[in-house]
Design a protein around this motif. Sequence first.
Motif, PDB file in Angstrom:
ATOM      1  N   VAL A  31     118.949 -65.347 -17.910  1.00 47.82           N
ATOM      2  CA  VAL A  31     119.668 -64.102 -18.179  1.00 47.82           C
ATOM      3  C   VAL A  31     120.491 -64.265 -19.455  1.00 47.82           C
ATOM      4  O   VAL A  31     121.255 -65.218 -19.604  1.00 47.82           O
ATOM      5  CB  VAL A  31     120.574 -63.721 -16.994  1.00 47.82           C
ATOM      6  N   ALA A  32     120.334 -63.334 -20.367  1.00 50.76           N
ATOM      7  CA  ALA A  32     120.962 -63.460 -21.680  1.00 50.76           C
ATOM      8  C   ALA A  32     122.479 -63.457 -21.595  1.00 50.76           C
ATOM      9  O   ALA A  32     123.076 -62.607 -20.931  1.00 50.76           O
ATOM     10  CB  ALA A  32     120.491 -62.328 -22.584  1.00 50.76           C
ATOM     11  N   ASP A  33     123.090 -64.396 -22.277  1.00 48.76           N
ATOM     12  CA  ASP A  33     124.546 -64.415 -22.424  1.00 48.76           C
ATOM     13  C   ASP A  33     124.870 -63.571 -23.649  1.00 48.76           C
ATOM     14  O   ASP A  33     124.935 -64.065 -24.773  1.00 48.76           O
ATOM     15  CB  ASP A  33     125.046 -65.839 -22.596  1.00 48.76           C
ATOM     16  N   THR A  34     125.057 -62.273 -23.439  1.00 50.55           N
ATOM     17  CA  THR A  34     125.212 -61.347 -24.572  1.00 50.55           C
ATOM     18  C   THR A  34     126.521 -61.550 -25.318  1.00 50.55           C
ATOM     19  O   THR A  34     126.665 -61.097 -26.447  1.00 50.55           O
ATOM     20  CB  THR A  34     125.121 -59.893 -24.081  1.00 50.55           C
ATOM     21  N   ILE A  50     123.138 -67.478 -19.344  1.00 49.56           N
ATOM     22  CA  ILE A  50     124.362 -67.661 -18.595  1.00 49.56           C
ATOM     23  C   ILE A  50     124.107 -68.660 -17.466  1.00 49.56           C
ATOM     24  O   ILE A  50     122.960 -68.977 -17.143  1.00 49.56           O
ATOM     25  CB  ILE A  50     124.880 -66.324 -18.019  1.00 49.56           C
ATOM     26  N   ASN A  51     125.144 -69.150 -16.873  1.00 47.08           N
ATOM     27  CA  ASN A  51     125.027 -70.069 -15.740  1.00 47.08           C
ATOM     28  C   ASN A  51     124.280 -69.371 -14.603  1.00 47.08           C
ATOM     29  O   ASN A  51     124.659 -68.261 -14.199  1.00 47.08           O
ATOM     30  CB  ASN A  51     126.435 -70.465 -15.276  1.00 47.08           C
ATOM     31  N   HIS A  59     121.518 -57.713 -13.507  1.00 46.70           N
ATOM     32  CA  HIS A  59     121.007 -58.257 -14.759  1.00 46.70           C
ATOM     33  C   HIS A  59     119.522 -57.941 -14.962  1.00 46.70           C
ATOM     34  O   HIS A  59     119.008 -58.034 -16.072  1.00 46.70           O
ATOM     35  CB  HIS A  59     121.209 -59.772 -14.811  1.00 46.70           C
ATOM     36  N   PHE A  60     118.837 -57.588 -13.862  1.00 45.82           N
ATOM     37  CA  PHE A  60     117.392 -57.354 -13.925  1.00 45.82           C
ATOM     38  C   PHE A  60     117.032 -55.874 -13.835  1.00 45.82           C
ATOM     39  O   PHE A  60     115.864 -55.526 -13.666  1.00 45.82           O
ATOM     40  CB  PHE A  60     116.687 -58.134 -12.806  1.00 45.82           C
ATOM     41  N   PRO A  88     119.645 -57.813 -19.625  1.00 52.71           N
ATOM     42  CA  PRO A  88     119.771 -59.243 -19.926  1.00 52.71           C
ATOM     43  C   PRO A  88     118.711 -60.119 -19.266  1.00 52.71           C
ATOM     44  O   PRO A  88     118.322 -61.161 -19.805  1.00 52.71           O
ATOM     45  CB  PRO A  88     121.174 -59.593 -19.408  1.00 52.71           C
ATOM     46  N   GLY A  89     118.220 -59.698 -18.085  1.00 56.61           N
ATOM     47  CA  GLY A  89     117.206 -60.481 -17.393  1.00 56.61           C
ATOM     48  C   GLY A  89     115.873 -60.517 -18.103  1.00 56.61           C
ATOM     49  O   GLY A  89     114.964 -61.271 -17.727  1.00 56.61           O
TER      50      GLY A  89
END
Length: 208
Positions: A31-34, A50-51, A59-60, A88-89
């Motif tokens: 998942v993108a750490d924007t 991200i963690n 996120h998806f 982000p996913g």
Amino acid sequence: METNTILFSMSLLVVLGLVGSDPDPLQDYCVADTKKATKENFYCNGVPCINPDHVETSHFATSALSKPGKISIMFGFNVTLTTILNLPGLNTQGLTMARIDIGANSLVPPHSHPRASEVAILLKGSLLVGFIDTSNHLFTQNLQPGDCFVFPKGLIHFLYNTDSNEQALAVSGLSSQNPGLQMASPAAFATKQNMPDEEVLKKVFAGQ
């Protein structure tokens, strides 16, 4: 002779491996750490994750394609994309989705995606679509709602709304997180450093 053949085959396999689509992810998701994925503080071929302990269902999912975009005056269309900022996913999954709104009797002009093939499905209206292969062969098809069409990777293609009264709506899937976009006309006539008219453009188009 056999050794040369083996070496050639191995080299070919290596090259083919290098020109494939986006690489497969090495984990279930990234998942993108924007917050870190800005042009000012991060440069790489992708976006950091991200963690995994902080990943959520949201996120998806995205509603980015649920509403029509503002259609431009010049060509009469709008393209809305899913990106790592609104989904982000999507990061590292090797795909992008697009909503394409095309005004009546309007055109998505000839363009290409250098890093992705594309499949489009028409949801509303009617479209004439097509692409040109490297032998300058034109493939076209009239689409009705529910019809799909594939645009091969890197080839110039277009979408034209043949209805003079109603907008058309299509959704596309592209096989890269960053498909890229190059419009044919601006690439020749609207470069940031002008293309040499006499030396290049006149010679190219003299016989057309």
